[in-house]
Write a protein that holds these residues in place. Structure first.
Motif, PDB file in Angstrom:
ATOM      1  N   ALA A   1      34.579 -38.786 -35.739  1.00  0.00           N
ATOM      2  CA  ALA A   1      35.458 -39.636 -36.552  1.00  0.00           C
ATOM      3  C   ALA A   1      35.757 -40.954 -35.830  1.00  0.00           C
ATOM      4  CB  ALA A   1      36.751 -38.893 -36.867  1.00  0.00           C
ATOM      5  N   ARG A   2      35.901 -40.891 -34.507  1.00  0.00           N
ATOM      6  CA  ARG A   2      36.159 -42.098 -33.721  1.00  0.00           C
ATOM      7  C   ARG A   2      34.927 -43.003 -33.719  1.00  0.00           C
ATOM      8  NH1 ARG A   2      39.883 -45.755 -32.472  1.00  0.00           N
ATOM      9  NH2 ARG A   2      39.237 -46.957 -30.663  1.00  0.00           N
ATOM     10  N   GLU A   3      33.770 -42.402 -33.509  1.00  0.00           N
ATOM     11  CA  GLU A   3      32.528 -43.193 -33.503  1.00  0.00           C
ATOM     12  C   GLU A   3      32.300 -43.859 -34.858  1.00  0.00           C
ATOM     13  OE1 GLU A   3      29.139 -41.041 -32.002  1.00  0.00           O
ATOM     14  OE2 GLU A   3      30.246 -40.560 -30.159  1.00  0.00           O
ATOM     15  N   GLN A   4      32.542 -43.101 -35.923  1.00  0.00           N
ATOM     16  CA  GLN A   4      32.395 -43.657 -37.270  1.00  0.00           C
ATOM     17  C   GLN A   4      33.357 -44.829 -37.476  1.00  0.00           C
ATOM     18  OE1 GLN A   4      30.029 -42.829 -39.511  1.00  0.00           O
ATOM     19  NE2 GLN A   4      29.263 -41.496 -37.892  1.00  0.00           N
ATOM     20  N   TYR A   5      34.589 -44.649 -37.003  1.00  0.00           N
ATOM     21  CA  TYR A   5      35.580 -45.707 -37.169  1.00  0.00           C
ATOM     22  C   TYR A   5      35.192 -46.961 -36.375  1.00  0.00           C
ATOM     23  CZ  TYR A   5      39.886 -48.356 -37.177  1.00  0.00           C
ATOM     24  OH  TYR A   5      40.803 -49.370 -37.319  1.00  0.00           O
ATOM     25  N   MET A   6      34.676 -46.768 -35.155  1.00  0.00           N
ATOM     26  CA  MET A   6      34.229 -47.914 -34.347  1.00  0.00           C
ATOM     27  C   MET A   6      33.083 -48.655 -35.044  1.00  0.00           C
ATOM     28  SD  MET A   6      36.282 -48.006 -31.822  1.00  0.00           S
ATOM     29  CE  MET A   6      35.586 -48.951 -30.467  1.00  0.00           C
ATOM     30  N   LYS A   7      32.209 -47.897 -35.693  1.00  0.00           N
ATOM     31  CA  LYS A   7      31.111 -48.519 -36.464  1.00  0.00           C
ATOM     32  C   LYS A   7      31.679 -49.335 -37.623  1.00  0.00           C
ATOM     33  CE  LYS A   7      27.347 -45.279 -35.781  1.00  0.00           C
ATOM     34  NZ  LYS A   7      26.804 -44.059 -36.384  1.00  0.00           N
ATOM     35  N   PHE A   8      32.661 -48.757 -38.311  1.00  0.00           N
ATOM     36  CA  PHE A   8      33.307 -49.465 -39.416  1.00  0.00           C
ATOM     37  C   PHE A   8      33.919 -50.778 -38.920  1.00  0.00           C
ATOM     38  CE2 PHE A   8      37.441 -50.487 -41.258  1.00  0.00           C
ATOM     39  CZ  PHE A   8      37.117 -50.743 -42.589  1.00  0.00           C
ATOM     40  N   LEU A   9      34.614 -50.734 -37.788  1.00  0.00           N
ATOM     41  CA  LEU A   9      35.218 -51.948 -37.228  1.00  0.00           C
ATOM     42  C   LEU A   9      34.160 -52.999 -36.909  1.00  0.00           C
ATOM     43  CD1 LEU A   9      38.019 -50.962 -34.688  1.00  0.00           C
ATOM     44  CD2 LEU A   9      38.249 -51.768 -37.041  1.00  0.00           C
ATOM     45  N   ALA A  10      33.041 -52.542 -36.370  1.00  0.00           N
ATOM     46  CA  ALA A  10      31.974 -53.458 -35.940  1.00  0.00           C
ATOM     47  C   ALA A  10      31.355 -54.203 -37.123  1.00  0.00           C
ATOM     48  CB  ALA A  10      30.910 -52.702 -35.169  1.00  0.00           C
ATOM     49  N   GLN A  11      31.365 -53.577 -38.304  1.00  0.00           N
ATOM     50  CA  GLN A  11      30.706 -54.220 -39.451  1.00  0.00           C
ATOM     51  C   GLN A  11      31.677 -54.958 -40.363  1.00  0.00           C
ATOM     52  OE1 GLN A  11      30.193 -51.999 -42.936  1.00  0.00           O
ATOM     53  NE2 GLN A  11      32.305 -51.709 -42.250  1.00  0.00           N
ATOM     54  N   THR A  12      32.970 -55.027 -40.015  1.00  0.00           N
ATOM     55  CA  THR A  12      33.889 -55.879 -40.769  1.00  0.00           C
ATOM     56  C   THR A  12      34.191 -57.109 -39.917  1.00  0.00           C
ATOM     57  OG1 THR A  12      35.901 -54.884 -39.887  1.00  0.00           O
ATOM     58  CG2 THR A  12      34.998 -53.900 -41.886  1.00  0.00           C
ATOM     59  N   THR A  13      34.515 -58.213 -40.599  1.00  0.00           N
ATOM     60  CA  THR A  13      34.716 -59.464 -39.850  1.00  0.00           C
ATOM     61  C   THR A  13      36.153 -59.630 -39.394  1.00  0.00           C
ATOM     62  OG1 THR A  13      34.941 -60.545 -41.991  1.00  0.00           O
ATOM     63  CG2 THR A  13      32.833 -60.754 -40.838  1.00  0.00           C
TER      64      THR A  13
END
Ligand code: KMT
Ligand code: NI
Length: 179
Positions: free
Chosen positions: A167-179
């Motif tokens: 869940a943390r890794e997924q969230y970090m990915k989400f953060l990386a792809q938003t501006t």
């Protein structure tokens, strides 16, 4: 509209507002980029509210209960208050709708700075799975909130550091792809 701001680093009572000086307000748009969703509803009609029903239906928030957090109403009050304020994450979204009273949800931004969200009657919020956060009452020492969940609730909180969870890794990915 919801009030949110960057916190100061001052020690002392977490129930005080801890606004950074000079003030650094945070917008709903900034919260949205962290994956935090917010709605304003009419808490006086929570028992029969088409707007609440619509959100629950669309997002599959099938489960709910109501928690009252104050010294006289919550069993193991001191212990729970302490746990709520430990920085942690969950493997599912944390969904809260404030029916009465108020409190602060603190979330980490992309640079790991604390943003404080003042939540009062009528405010509903979702914190995404994997975001580091914490909760405290404010100086009024009282909140009543609806807790919602997709299916059967899992309350397990993983105190930081908890970076190895999917869940943390997924969230970090989400953060990386938003501006
Ligand atoms: C939580 O998970 O932090 C809580 O349920 C307490 C906040 S509900 C207003
Ligand atoms: Ni939590």
């Amino acid at each position: 509209m919801v009030q949110a701001w960057y916190m100061d680093d001052a020690p002392g009572d977490p129930r005080r507002p801890h606004r950074a000086q000079p003030a650094r307000p945070v917008s709903l748009e900034q919260l949205r980029r962290l994956g935090v969703n917010y709605w304003k509803l009419d808490a006086d009609k929570y028992e029969n509210d088409p707007d609440l029903e619509k959100i629950r239906r669309e997002r599959n928030y099938s489960w709910m209960d109501i928690i009252t957090i104050c010294k006289d109403k919550l069993p193991n009050y001191e212990e729970k208050i302490k746990m709520f304020y430990e920085e942690h994450l969950h493997l599912d979204d944390e969904i809260r709708y404030i029916l009465d009273g108020s409190g602060y949800f603190d979330v980490r931004d992309k640079e790991d700075k604390w943003i404080r969200i003042f939540m009062e009657k009528g405010d509903m919020i979702t914190l995404p799975a994997g975001i580091y956060h914490r909760f405290t009452l404010d100086e009024k020492n009282y909140v009543q909130a609806m807790r919602l969940f997709v299916g059967e609730p899992v309350w397990t909180a993983y105190n930081r550091p908890a970076d190895h969870f999917d869940a943390r890794e997924q969230y970090m990915k989400f953060l990386a792809q938003t501006t």
